[in-house]
Design a protein around this motif. Structure first.
Motif, PDB file in Angstrom:
ATOM      1  N   SER A 196       2.765 -25.517-133.582  1.00 40.49           N
ATOM      2  CA  SER A 196       4.017 -26.148-134.001  1.00 40.49           C
ATOM      3  C   SER A 196       4.143 -27.547-133.415  1.00 40.49           C
ATOM      4  N   VAL A 197       3.789 -27.676-132.146  1.00 38.58           N
ATOM      5  CA  VAL A 197       3.860 -28.994-131.507  1.00 38.58           C
ATOM      6  C   VAL A 197       2.869 -29.958-132.146  1.00 38.58           C
ATOM      7  N   LEU A 198       1.666 -29.469-132.443  1.00 40.48           N
ATOM      8  CA  LEU A 198       0.673 -30.333-133.081  1.00 40.48           C
ATOM      9  C   LEU A 198       1.142 -30.784-134.466  1.00 40.48           C
ATOM     10  N   ALA A 199       1.763 -29.879-135.219  1.00 38.62           N
ATOM     11  CA  ALA A 199       2.279 -30.249-136.538  1.00 38.62           C
ATOM     12  C   ALA A 199       3.409 -31.264-136.416  1.00 38.62           C
ATOM     13  N   LEU A 200       4.282 -31.077-135.424  1.00 35.09           N
ATOM     14  CA  LEU A 200       5.389 -32.014-135.215  1.00 35.09           C
ATOM     15  C   LEU A 200       4.874 -33.394-134.817  1.00 35.09           C
ATOM     16  N   ILE A 201       3.917 -33.418-133.903  1.00 38.47           N
ATOM     17  CA  ILE A 201       3.342 -34.697-133.470  1.00 38.47           C
ATOM     18  C   ILE A 201       2.599 -35.372-134.622  1.00 38.47           C
ATOM     19  N   GLY A 202       1.877 -34.575-135.396  1.00 42.28           N
ATOM     20  CA  GLY A 202       1.154 -35.144-136.534  1.00 42.28           C
ATOM     21  C   GLY A 202       2.078 -35.760-137.560  1.00 42.28           C
ATOM     22  N   GLY A 203       3.214 -35.102-137.823  1.00 41.35           N
ATOM     23  CA  GLY A 203       4.167 -35.671-138.769  1.00 41.35           C
ATOM     24  C   GLY A 203       4.855 -36.905-138.235  1.00 41.35           C
ATOM     25  N   PHE A 204       5.228 -36.881-136.968  1.00 42.80           N
ATOM     26  CA  PHE A 204       5.942 -38.006-136.379  1.00 42.80           C
ATOM     27  C   PHE A 204       5.051 -39.237-136.250  1.00 42.80           C
ATOM     28  N   SER A 205       3.784 -39.020-135.930  1.00 47.45           N
ATOM     29  CA  SER A 205       2.869 -40.145-135.684  1.00 47.45           C
ATOM     30  C   SER A 205       1.813 -40.243-136.775  1.00 47.45           C
ATOM     31  N   SER A 206       2.238 -40.130-138.029  1.00 43.52           N
ATOM     32  CA  SER A 206       1.274 -40.182-139.131  1.00 43.52           C
ATOM     33  C   SER A 206       0.565 -41.531-139.192  1.00 43.52           C
ATOM     34  N   ASP A 207       1.281 -42.602-138.880  1.00 42.85           N
ATOM     35  CA  ASP A 207       0.645 -43.925-138.861  1.00 42.85           C
ATOM     36  C   ASP A 207      -0.457 -43.985-137.809  1.00 42.85           C
ATOM     37  N   ALA A 208      -0.184 -43.410-136.637  1.00 41.61           N
ATOM     38  CA  ALA A 208      -1.182 -43.430-135.568  1.00 41.61           C
ATOM     39  C   ALA A 208      -2.396 -42.582-135.933  1.00 41.61           C
ATOM     40  N   ILE A 209      -2.159 -41.425-136.557  1.00 43.28           N
ATOM     41  CA  ILE A 209      -3.279 -40.571-136.970  1.00 43.28           C
ATOM     42  C   ILE A 209      -4.150 -41.297-137.986  1.00 43.28           C
ATOM     43  N   PHE A 210      -3.509 -41.963-138.937  1.00 45.52           N
ATOM     44  CA  PHE A 210      -4.270 -42.709-139.935  1.00 45.52           C
ATOM     45  C   PHE A 210      -5.077 -43.824-139.277  1.00 45.52           C
ATOM     46  N   THR A 211      -4.480 -44.505-138.306  1.00 44.85           N
ATOM     47  CA  THR A 211      -5.186 -45.592-137.621  1.00 44.85           C
ATOM     48  C   THR A 211      -6.395 -45.069-136.854  1.00 44.85           C
TER      49      THR A 211
END
Length: 267
Positions: A233-248
């Motif tokens: 759940s935390v990983l999904a929340l972090i992934g959604g919140f920081s989608s720009d960072a994940i893409f970068t």
């Protein structure tokens, strides 16, 4: 004979008048093509007035040199005044100021909830994701065991509910970020129409990155059994919140791999 000579003189002057008219028209076209048109000057003056009104209304300090520049309608002075005001009202822009003013003028009789369609749509999406989170989270098929199975080992209704659960958390994460960003944009007056398309794409990217973080990029601390409901759940929340960072990060990895396998030919 006299009449004939007068007619011939008139005939001779007609080409001269035609040539003069053609030259004048060409000069007008050249000035309209290569010079700054009156339409551009008028648009620049309109934006200057809107930025001045915005600055006065919001208590923003204005460079006093602008006053002397706008009194003279020369192109150089208008450009300099426009540049100064853009710095004074930043992060707002002439485009965002005009868009905000248009919303304010066209929605005088509307409710507060419908004045900003973008904010309204984001709030509705947040409620949808929140309802999905509550419904799927209360299901018996969503638990530590089913989440530990992951995408590859789970199937059927249980897989669908688990993915919906993780997607709703990722959606809440990205909407949490977007609502905060939109609130700041409305406050600063830098909201533009293109933000609607950008935010829709960012929501999709947020859900995808949340699923990637929770299902594909497993951070095993000891073994796969250590991943539980809270961790995913935390990983999904972090992934959604920081989608720009994940893409970068992913784009940086791809660029590094391309540099390894396809080095430049510089010698």
């Amino acid at each position: 004979m006299a009449t004939t000579s007068k007619a011939s003189a008139t005939t001779k002057t007609d080409p001269e008048q035609t040539a003069a008219t053609t030259t004048t028209d060409a000069a007008k076209k050249t000035s309209a093509t290569y010079g700054i048109s009156d339409e551009v000057k008028g648009k620049m003056s309109e934006e200057i007035n809107e930025m001045l009104s915005f600055a006065v209304y919001n208590g923003i300090t204005i460079n006093t040199d602008v006053v002397s520049l706008i009194q003279n309608c020369s192109v150089d002075n208008l450009v300099n005044a426009h540049n100064m005001l853009c710095k004074n009202v930043a992060p707002a822009t002439p485009k965002s100021i005009a868009y905000t003013r248009k919303l304010r003028e066209n929605t005088d009789k509307k409710t507060l909830f419908s004045k900003l369609p973008l904010v309204r749509n984001l709030i509705i999406l947040s409620l949808v994701f929140l309802a999905t989170f509550i419904i799927t989270g209360s299901s018996e098929d969503v638990n530590n065991t089913s989440l530990d199975l992951g995408v590859m080992n789970n199937h059927g209704r249980s897989l669908l509910l688990n993915l919906a659960y993780l997607s709703s958390i990722a959606g809440l994460g990205v909407l949490f970020y977007l609502l905060k960003n939109v609130s700041a944009s409305v406050k600063n007056g830098n909201l533009v129409p293109e933000d609607t398309i950008y935010y829709i794409a960012l929501i999709v990217l947020g859900v995808i990155s949340g699923l990637i973080m929770s299902e594909i990029l497993h951070f095993y601390t000891k073994d796969p059994e250590s991943i539980n409901l809270f961790n995913k759940s935390v990983l999904a929340l972090i992934g959604g919140f920081s989608s720009d960072a994940i893409f970068t990060v992913l784009q940086g990895l791809i660029d590094r791999l391309k540099a390894i396998f396809a080095p430049s030919n510089s010698q």
